[in-house]
Design a protein around this motif. Structure first.
Motif, PDB file in Angstrom:
ATOM      1  N   ALA A 263      52.173  39.892  23.824  1.00  0.00           N
ATOM      2  CA  ALA A 263      50.831  40.451  23.937  1.00  0.00           C
ATOM      3  C   ALA A 263      49.993  39.626  24.910  1.00  0.00           C
ATOM      4  CB  ALA A 263      50.163  40.496  22.567  1.00  0.00           C
ATOM      5  N   VAL A 264      49.196  40.303  25.728  1.00  0.00           N
ATOM      6  CA  VAL A 264      48.340  39.657  26.728  1.00  0.00           C
ATOM      7  C   VAL A 264      46.886  39.929  26.356  1.00  0.00           C
ATOM      8  CG1 VAL A 264      47.692  39.571  29.167  1.00  0.00           C
ATOM      9  CG2 VAL A 264      50.090  39.907  28.519  1.00  0.00           C
ATOM     10  N   THR A 265      46.074  38.897  26.398  1.00  0.00           N
ATOM     11  CA  THR A 265      44.658  39.037  26.022  1.00  0.00           C
ATOM     12  C   THR A 265      43.689  38.733  27.164  1.00  0.00           C
ATOM     13  OG1 THR A 265      44.627  36.751  25.211  1.00  0.00           O
ATOM     14  CG2 THR A 265      45.143  38.481  23.609  1.00  0.00           C
ATOM     15  N   ASP A 266      44.129  38.003  28.181  1.00  0.00           N
ATOM     16  CA  ASP A 266      43.233  37.559  29.249  1.00  0.00           C
ATOM     17  C   ASP A 266      43.352  38.440  30.481  1.00  0.00           C
ATOM     18  OD1 ASP A 266      42.396  35.423  27.645  1.00  0.00           O
ATOM     19  OD2 ASP A 266      44.103  34.199  28.319  1.00  0.00           O
ATOM     20  N   LEU A 267      42.305  38.452  31.296  1.00  0.00           N
ATOM     21  CA  LEU A 267      42.270  39.284  32.489  1.00  0.00           C
ATOM     22  C   LEU A 267      43.205  38.806  33.610  1.00  0.00           C
ATOM     23  CD1 LEU A 267      41.096  41.637  34.103  1.00  0.00           C
ATOM     24  CD2 LEU A 267      39.169  40.156  34.737  1.00  0.00           C
ATOM     25  N   PRO A 268      43.259  37.509  33.957  1.00  0.00           N
ATOM     26  CA  PRO A 268      44.078  37.088  35.107  1.00  0.00           C
ATOM     27  C   PRO A 268      45.534  37.554  35.058  1.00  0.00           C
ATOM     28  CG  PRO A 268      42.619  35.314  34.470  1.00  0.00           C
ATOM     29  CD  PRO A 268      42.478  36.370  33.414  1.00  0.00           C
ATOM     30  N   PRO A 269      46.260  37.399  33.930  1.00  0.00           N
ATOM     31  CA  PRO A 269      47.635  37.889  33.932  1.00  0.00           C
ATOM     32  C   PRO A 269      47.735  39.413  34.051  1.00  0.00           C
ATOM     33  CG  PRO A 269      47.018  37.102  31.744  1.00  0.00           C
ATOM     34  CD  PRO A 269      45.953  36.664  32.686  1.00  0.00           C
ATOM     35  N   LEU A 270      46.724  40.143  33.594  1.00  0.00           N
ATOM     36  CA  LEU A 270      46.726  41.601  33.752  1.00  0.00           C
ATOM     37  C   LEU A 270      46.562  41.983  35.222  1.00  0.00           C
ATOM     38  CD1 LEU A 270      44.507  42.585  30.686  1.00  0.00           C
ATOM     39  CD2 LEU A 270      46.975  42.929  30.918  1.00  0.00           C
ATOM     40  N   VAL A 271      45.712  41.253  35.926  1.00  0.00           N
ATOM     41  CA  VAL A 271      45.553  41.498  37.367  1.00  0.00           C
ATOM     42  C   VAL A 271      46.862  41.185  38.090  1.00  0.00           C
ATOM     43  CG1 VAL A 271      44.357  40.753  39.459  1.00  0.00           C
ATOM     44  CG2 VAL A 271      43.064  41.141  37.346  1.00  0.00           C
ATOM     45  N   GLU A 272      47.524  40.089  37.705  1.00  0.00           N
ATOM     46  CA  GLU A 272      48.834  39.771  38.277  1.00  0.00           C
ATOM     47  C   GLU A 272      49.818  40.912  38.062  1.00  0.00           C
ATOM     48  OE1 GLU A 272      50.629  36.200  36.971  1.00  0.00           O
ATOM     49  OE2 GLU A 272      49.091  34.866  37.794  1.00  0.00           O
ATOM     50  N   ALA A 273      49.830  41.441  36.841  1.00  0.00           N
ATOM     51  CA  ALA A 273      50.790  42.491  36.494  1.00  0.00           C
ATOM     52  C   ALA A 273      50.576  43.738  37.339  1.00  0.00           C
ATOM     53  CB  ALA A 273      50.694  42.821  35.007  1.00  0.00           C
ATOM     54  N   VAL A 274      49.352  44.268  37.376  1.00  0.00           N
ATOM     55  CA  VAL A 274      49.129  45.520  38.119  1.00  0.00           C
ATOM     56  C   VAL A 274      49.246  45.290  39.622  1.00  0.00           C
ATOM     57  CG1 VAL A 274      47.743  46.586  36.306  1.00  0.00           C
ATOM     58  CG2 VAL A 274      46.606  45.230  38.090  1.00  0.00           C
ATOM     59  N   SER A 275      49.000  44.056  40.079  1.00  0.00           N
ATOM     60  CA  SER A 275      49.205  43.754  41.497  1.00  0.00           C
ATOM     61  C   SER A 275      50.685  43.875  41.855  1.00  0.00           C
ATOM     62  CB  SER A 275      48.693  42.348  41.825  1.00  0.00           C
ATOM     63  OG  SER A 275      47.305  42.254  41.655  1.00  0.00           O
ATOM     64  N   ALA A 331      43.102  47.895  45.191  1.00  0.00           N
ATOM     65  CA  ALA A 331      42.591  48.984  44.358  1.00  0.00           C
ATOM     66  C   ALA A 331      43.060  48.838  42.917  1.00  0.00           C
ATOM     67  CB  ALA A 331      43.031  50.333  44.928  1.00  0.00           C
ATOM     68  N   ALA A 332      44.311  48.435  42.741  1.00  0.00           N
ATOM     69  CA  ALA A 332      44.846  48.255  41.387  1.00  0.00           C
ATOM     70  C   ALA A 332      44.126  47.126  40.664  1.00  0.00           C
ATOM     71  CB  ALA A 332      46.346  47.980  41.447  1.00  0.00           C
ATOM     72  N   ALA A 333      43.903  46.016  41.352  1.00  0.00           N
ATOM     73  CA  ALA A 333      43.205  44.889  40.737  1.00  0.00           C
ATOM     74  C   ALA A 333      41.771  45.271  40.381  1.00  0.00           C
ATOM     75  CB  ALA A 333      43.217  43.697  41.695  1.00  0.00           C
ATOM     76  N   SER A 334      41.114  46.029  41.264  1.00  0.00           N
ATOM     77  CA  SER A 334      39.755  46.488  40.989  1.00  0.00           C
ATOM     78  C   SER A 334      39.724  47.397  39.763  1.00  0.00           C
ATOM     79  CB  SER A 334      39.202  47.235  42.206  1.00  0.00           C
ATOM     80  OG  SER A 334      37.959  47.839  41.910  1.00  0.00           O
ATOM     81  N   GLY A 335      40.704  48.291  39.653  1.00  0.00           N
ATOM     82  CA  GLY A 335      40.775  49.180  38.502  1.00  0.00           C
ATOM     83  C   GLY A 335      40.964  48.420  37.205  1.00  0.00           C
ATOM     84  N   MET A 336      41.831  47.403  37.215  1.00  0.00           N
ATOM     85  CA  MET A 336      42.057  46.631  35.995  1.00  0.00           C
ATOM     86  C   MET A 336      40.789  45.894  35.577  1.00  0.00           C
ATOM     87  SD  MET A 336      43.776  45.687  33.462  1.00  0.00           S
ATOM     88  CE  MET A 336      45.371  46.448  33.825  1.00  0.00           C
ATOM     89  N   ALA A 402      52.241  33.017  41.505  1.00  0.00           N
ATOM     90  CA  ALA A 402      53.278  32.184  42.111  1.00  0.00           C
ATOM     91  C   ALA A 402      54.660  32.658  41.687  1.00  0.00           C
ATOM     92  CB  ALA A 402      53.081  30.721  41.714  1.00  0.00           C
ATOM     93  N   THR A 403      55.615  32.607  42.620  1.00  0.00           N
ATOM     94  CA  THR A 403      56.969  33.082  42.327  1.00  0.00           C
ATOM     95  C   THR A 403      57.752  32.118  41.449  1.00  0.00           C
ATOM     96  OG1 THR A 403      57.715  32.073  44.392  1.00  0.00           O
ATOM     97  CG2 THR A 403      57.136  34.400  44.453  1.00  0.00           C
ATOM     98  N   ASN A 404      57.401  30.841  41.485  1.00  0.00           N
ATOM     99  CA  ASN A 404      58.164  29.838  40.723  1.00  0.00           C
ATOM    100  C   ASN A 404      57.584  29.575  39.340  1.00  0.00           C
ATOM    101  OD1 ASN A 404      55.855  28.618  41.595  1.00  0.00           O
ATOM    102  ND2 ASN A 404      56.844  26.777  42.412  1.00  0.00           N
ATOM    103  N   LYS A 405      56.659  30.436  38.913  1.00  0.00           N
ATOM    104  CA  LYS A 405      56.020  30.264  37.612  1.00  0.00           C
ATOM    105  C   LYS A 405      56.350  31.450  36.717  1.00  0.00           C
ATOM    106  CE  LYS A 405      51.610  31.032  36.722  1.00  0.00           C
ATOM    107  NZ  LYS A 405      50.134  30.955  36.748  1.00  0.00           N
ATOM    108  N   ALA A 406      56.678  31.171  35.464  1.00  0.00           N
ATOM    109  CA  ALA A 406      56.967  32.246  34.512  1.00  0.00           C
ATOM    110  C   ALA A 406      55.722  33.097  34.307  1.00  0.00           C
ATOM    111  CB  ALA A 406      57.435  31.662  33.182  1.00  0.00           C
ATOM    112  N   LYS A 407      55.911  34.413  34.312  1.00  0.00           N
ATOM    113  CA  LYS A 407      54.799  35.336  34.152  1.00  0.00           C
ATOM    114  C   LYS A 407      54.452  35.482  32.669  1.00  0.00           C
ATOM    115  CE  LYS A 407      55.146  36.520  38.591  1.00  0.00           C
ATOM    116  NZ  LYS A 407      54.158  36.194  39.621  1.00  0.00           N
ATOM    117  N   GLU A 408      53.184  35.324  32.362  1.00  0.00           N
ATOM    118  CA  GLU A 408      52.754  35.511  30.976  1.00  0.00           C
ATOM    119  C   GLU A 408      53.005  36.934  30.506  1.00  0.00           C
ATOM    120  OE1 GLU A 408      48.593  35.283  28.387  1.00  0.00           O
ATOM    121  OE2 GLU A 408      48.772  34.173  30.277  1.00  0.00           O
TER     122      GLU A 408
END
Length: 432
Positions: A263-275, A331-336, A402-408
């Motif tokens: 489960a994700v609760t914060d905005l930054p990882p959601l922006v990463e995901a839709v990006s 556009a995706a990041a703006s929508g999120m 970052a590519t070398n970091k595990a995605k939340e």
């Protein structure tokens, strides 16, 4: 005349190419987030494991039967599919790649013994790629699909069909009585296009086998059921109703969505995901030569978890139709950012590209009055070429993280094998 080349238990077969120790053992490949079985070896099928069985329901087979469960490795499967399809194309002059493991081959004009030729192609695929296949040959696509089912069943279950139909089944070469015997030994639900509900209705009407269905009057079938089933009956009777589709029509919408591993609760990882989702969708968009006019962004909580619920989406109009990754990601990041709300355990997000149009309508022709309207199509070509050569995400938008970091927000893939054919770090090393 058509042939259908189909990889046996494809995902499992890909894994066995690089791990021969899995041969003869029950193996399943799990879906996204290791949720349920989406591929099963013959040994796993013999244990009674059904397609789509949840992992928690079959996990006990690990200890009792030596079941091996692996996370889906779609990058590996896609590359192995490309290799298999390139060899399957040698069977005939035209090809329709129907799915990741299936390919229809048009055989019109091919001379000689088609059965012998198919055995040679099958052996080449097995030797060069390591994937065992079943090949079905017949006058129509529906019959070729049925012939493929017979070829694979005859190999997996000796005695179910004549032994000479195993691996390669050429229905067009069978004498009339032998063909009737084979169709009479096959249940109607094994026909391509006959779903569970229709099969139940056919059984109620006394139509139990493929031979029963093939002998029905097409007009009666159309009146009682549908034109789709009528087409299936005509195909079983040898009349070509479904042509080879060697150039599929462009998609009207392109979606990229994922359930999160946690489960994700914060905005930054959601922006990463839709990006990242927008980047993948943009690549698919360019591949089919289209432009998108709008992008839909959504996010929601799990319907199965307790707690407050959220289900939001927004359609973000683009300034002009585009296939530019940077514009679609922005556009995706703006929508999120518009639909995000704190305090929710979010389980899934995604983007959908809408109002697609042909890419021949160049961006600078659509908005000539804007000074900043630059044609970046060559940049996108270079981007796709680099990612195609060095791996997806080699060059990416900064907002994907970052590519070398595990995605939340990344999927749960605790059992994934290496990407043997597409990452230098994962290439197997042979030691003397």
């Amino acid at each position: 005349m058509y042939a259908l080349v189909d990889g046996n238990n494809f995902y499992v077969s890909c894994e066995r190419v690089f791990r021969p120790s899995l041969v003869g053992r029950p193996v399943v490949v799990l879906s996204n987030n290791d949720g349920c079985a989406v591929a099963r070896s013959n040994e796993a099928k013999a244990l009674g494991i059904k397609m789509g069985a949840p992992w928690f329901q079959i996990r006990h087979f690990e200890a009792s039967e030596g079941l091996v469960a692996l996370s889906a490795n779609f990058v590996l499967y896609g590359d192995m599919s490309d290799r298999m399809m390139s060899l399957a194309a040698g069977l005939g002059p035209s090809q329709e790649i129907y799915s990741i493991d299936e390919s229809f081959i048009g055989l019109d004009g091919v001379r000689g013994d088609l059965t012998k030729r198919s055995h040679a192609i099958r052996s080449r695929i097995l030797q060069w790629v390591g994937i065992p296949c079943g090949i079905g040959i017949a006058q129509t696509k529906t019959l070729a699909k049925l012939a493929n089912h017979i070829a694979k069943t005859a190999e997996r279950k000796p005695g179910s069909y004549p032994a000479d139909l195993a691996q390669v089944c050429n229905l067009a070469a069978l004498p009339a009585q032998d063909l009737d015997d084979v169709l009479a030994a096959t249940l109607v639900e094994d026909v391509w296009g006959v779903g569970r509900k229709i099969a139940a209705q056919l059984h109620e009407g006394g139509v139990h086998t493929v031979l029963d269905l093939a002998r029905m009057d097409p007009a009666t079938v159309r009146r009682r059921w549908s034109v789709v089933l009528e087409r299936t009956v005509r195909e079983l009777q040898g009349m070509q109703c479904i042509d080879l589709d060697d150039a599929p029509a462009p998609k009207k919408e392109i979606a990229c969505t994922r359930s999160f591993g946690h489960a994700v609760t914060d905005l930054p990882p959601l922006v990463e995901a839709v990006s990242e989702f927008a980047s993948r969708a943009a690549e698919k968009l360019r591949k089919q030569g289209s432009l998108a006019s709008q992008i839909l962004v959504f996010v929601h909580t799990s319907p199965f978890r307790p707690g407050p619920r959220l289900n939001r989406s927004v359609v973000v109009p683009l300034r002009r139709p585009t296939a530019d990754t940077a514009e679609l990601v922005a556009a995706a990041a703006s929508g999120m950012r518009q639909i995000y709300a704190p305090g929710f355990k979010l389980a899934k997000a995604g983007v959908i590209l809408l109002d697609l149009m042909p890419g021949s309508m160049l961006q600078h022709e659509l908005d000539l009055e804007e000074e900043d309207c630059r044609d970046r199509s060559r940049l996108m070509v270079a981007l796709d070429a680099l990612n195609g050569r060095y791996g997806k995400g080699t060059v990416h938008a900064a907002s994907t993280g970052a590519t070398n970091k595990a995605k939340e927000w990344g999927m749960k893939q605790e059992r994934r094998t290496p990407q043997y054919t597409t990452r230098w770090e994962d290439v197997p090393i042979a030691r003397a």
